[in-house]
Design a protein around this motif. Structure first.
Motif, PDB file in Angstrom:
ATOM      1  N   ASN A  55      19.961  25.256 -60.330  1.00 53.37           N
ATOM      2  CA  ASN A  55      20.903  26.116 -59.594  1.00 53.37           C
ATOM      3  C   ASN A  55      21.207  25.496 -58.234  1.00 53.37           C
ATOM      4  OD1 ASN A  55      20.957  28.384 -61.514  1.00 53.37           O
ATOM      5  ND2 ASN A  55      18.785  28.504 -61.000  1.00 53.37           N
ATOM      6  N   PRO A  56      21.979  24.415 -58.211  1.00 55.32           N
ATOM      7  CA  PRO A  56      22.188  23.695 -56.953  1.00 55.32           C
ATOM      8  C   PRO A  56      22.962  24.514 -55.919  1.00 55.32           C
ATOM      9  CG  PRO A  56      23.647  22.848 -58.641  1.00 55.32           C
ATOM     10  CD  PRO A  56      22.727  23.825 -59.313  1.00 55.32           C
ATOM     11  N   TRP A  57      22.588  24.319 -54.637  1.00 50.81           N
ATOM     12  CA  TRP A  57      23.261  24.986 -53.535  1.00 50.81           C
ATOM     13  C   TRP A  57      23.299  24.057 -52.337  1.00 50.81           C
ATOM     14  CZ3 TRP A  57      20.013  25.018 -49.449  1.00 50.81           C
ATOM     15  CH2 TRP A  57      18.628  25.069 -49.710  1.00 50.81           C
ATOM     16  N   TRP A  58      24.236  24.346 -51.460  1.00 46.52           N
ATOM     17  CA  TRP A  58      24.410  23.632 -50.192  1.00 46.52           C
ATOM     18  C   TRP A  58      24.854  24.672 -49.171  1.00 46.52           C
ATOM     19  CZ3 TRP A  58      28.386  23.317 -46.758  1.00 46.52           C
ATOM     20  CH2 TRP A  58      28.376  22.270 -45.829  1.00 46.52           C
ATOM     21  N   TYR A  59      24.393  24.558 -47.925  1.00 44.91           N
ATOM     22  CA  TYR A  59      24.927  25.453 -46.904  1.00 44.91           C
ATOM     23  C   TYR A  59      24.939  24.788 -45.534  1.00 44.91           C
ATOM     24  CZ  TYR A  59      20.358  27.073 -44.992  1.00 44.91           C
ATOM     25  OH  TYR A  59      19.138  27.166 -44.395  1.00 44.91           O
ATOM     26  N   VAL A  60      25.814  25.309 -44.676  1.00 43.01           N
ATOM     27  CA  VAL A  60      25.916  24.870 -43.295  1.00 43.01           C
ATOM     28  C   VAL A  60      25.721  26.092 -42.398  1.00 43.01           C
ATOM     29  CG1 VAL A  60      28.459  25.086 -43.230  1.00 43.01           C
ATOM     30  CG2 VAL A  60      27.301  23.577 -41.601  1.00 43.01           C
ATOM     31  N   ASP A  61      24.955  25.894 -41.317  1.00 43.65           N
ATOM     32  CA  ASP A  61      24.723  26.934 -40.321  1.00 43.65           C
ATOM     33  C   ASP A  61      25.653  26.654 -39.146  1.00 43.65           C
ATOM     34  OD1 ASP A  61      23.818  28.630 -38.316  1.00 43.65           O
ATOM     35  OD2 ASP A  61      21.717  28.041 -38.496  1.00 43.65           O
ATOM     36  N   LEU A  62      26.556  27.579 -38.854  1.00 37.55           N
ATOM     37  CA  LEU A  62      27.541  27.396 -37.792  1.00 37.55           C
ATOM     38  C   LEU A  62      26.964  27.657 -36.399  1.00 37.55           C
ATOM     39  CD1 LEU A  62      30.569  29.075 -39.575  1.00 37.55           C
ATOM     40  CD2 LEU A  62      29.919  26.642 -39.545  1.00 37.55           C
ATOM     41  N   GLY A  63      25.703  28.075 -36.326  1.00 40.22           N
ATOM     42  CA  GLY A  63      25.030  28.252 -35.043  1.00 40.22           C
ATOM     43  C   GLY A  63      25.153  29.638 -34.437  1.00 40.22           C
ATOM     44  N   ALA A  64      26.199  30.351 -34.793  1.00 43.41           N
ATOM     45  CA  ALA A  64      26.439  31.713 -34.304  1.00 43.41           C
ATOM     46  C   ALA A  64      27.517  32.320 -35.196  1.00 43.41           C
ATOM     47  CB  ALA A  64      26.909  31.694 -32.850  1.00 43.41           C
ATOM     48  N   PRO A  65      27.637  33.627 -35.217  1.00 49.08           N
ATOM     49  CA  PRO A  65      28.702  34.241 -36.022  1.00 49.08           C
ATOM     50  C   PRO A  65      30.087  33.774 -35.553  1.00 49.08           C
ATOM     51  CG  PRO A  65      27.080  35.889 -35.394  1.00 49.08           C
ATOM     52  CD  PRO A  65      26.764  34.644 -34.607  1.00 49.08           C
ATOM     53  N   LYS A  66      30.919  33.406 -36.506  1.00 48.64           N
ATOM     54  CA  LYS A  66      32.283  32.932 -36.239  1.00 48.64           C
ATOM     55  C   LYS A  66      33.245  33.658 -37.174  1.00 48.64           C
ATOM     56  CE  LYS A  66      30.811  29.482 -33.595  1.00 48.64           C
ATOM     57  NZ  LYS A  66      31.101  29.334 -32.205  1.00 48.64           N
TER      58      LYS A  66
END
Length: 151
Positions: A55-66
């Motif tokens: 079940n591959p996944w990738w994510y990015v954290d934008l650092g704060a709500p945008k």
């Protein structure tokens, strides 16, 4: 009033994925390179797939709500991979005490024919801090670039 400038919120932000194969670390999908060849360019993120990562996944954290209005997923450009991202799922999440929330909003990537990129729109914008891409049907998840447009 002047319009709010939109920018790629993911560029250079911390990225993570379920596994890494062929040196394709998660941060390669937010390095700004949308055209580099797979093997020689070193700019593709790649999970392993198969039994080791079903079940591959990738994510990015934008650092704060945008406010996120649109996400552009760039495909691998080498022959045979133009539909690699079809039926992938893009979801937006908040981040609470280092725990990713249930999806605020999710959209399925869909398209036909040879595509160098897919656009997923969140009309009116959605507030989120984490953008996650999954491949529910399994297999390898390869990303040339992920652009998260908003403010």
């Amino acid at each position: 009033p002047s319009p709010i400038p939109r920018e790629n919120l993911a560029l250079g932000r911390p990225a993570f994925q379920s596994s890494t194969c062929n040196g394709g670390s998660a941060n390669r999908a937010v390095d700004g390179n949308k055209t580099s060849p797979y093997f020689s360019g070193g700019s593709i993120s790649e999970t392993c797939g198969g039994e080791s990562d079903p079940n591959p996944w990738w994510y990015v954290d934008l650092g704060a709500p945008k406010i996120i209005e649109k996400i552009v997923l760039w495909n691998r450009l080498d022959p045979g991979f133009s539909n690699e991202l079809v039926r992938s799922m893009v979801s937006l999440h908040s981040l609470n005490d280092a725990t990713i929330s249930k999806p605020i909003s999710s959209k399925l990537v869909w398209g036909f024919g040879v595509k160098s990129f897919f656009v997923v729109e969140f009309y009116g914008g959605k507030e989120a801090q984490v953008v996650r891409i999954t491949k529910p049907q399994g297999g390898v998840l390869s990303l040339q670039e992920v652009e998260v447009m908003g403010y």
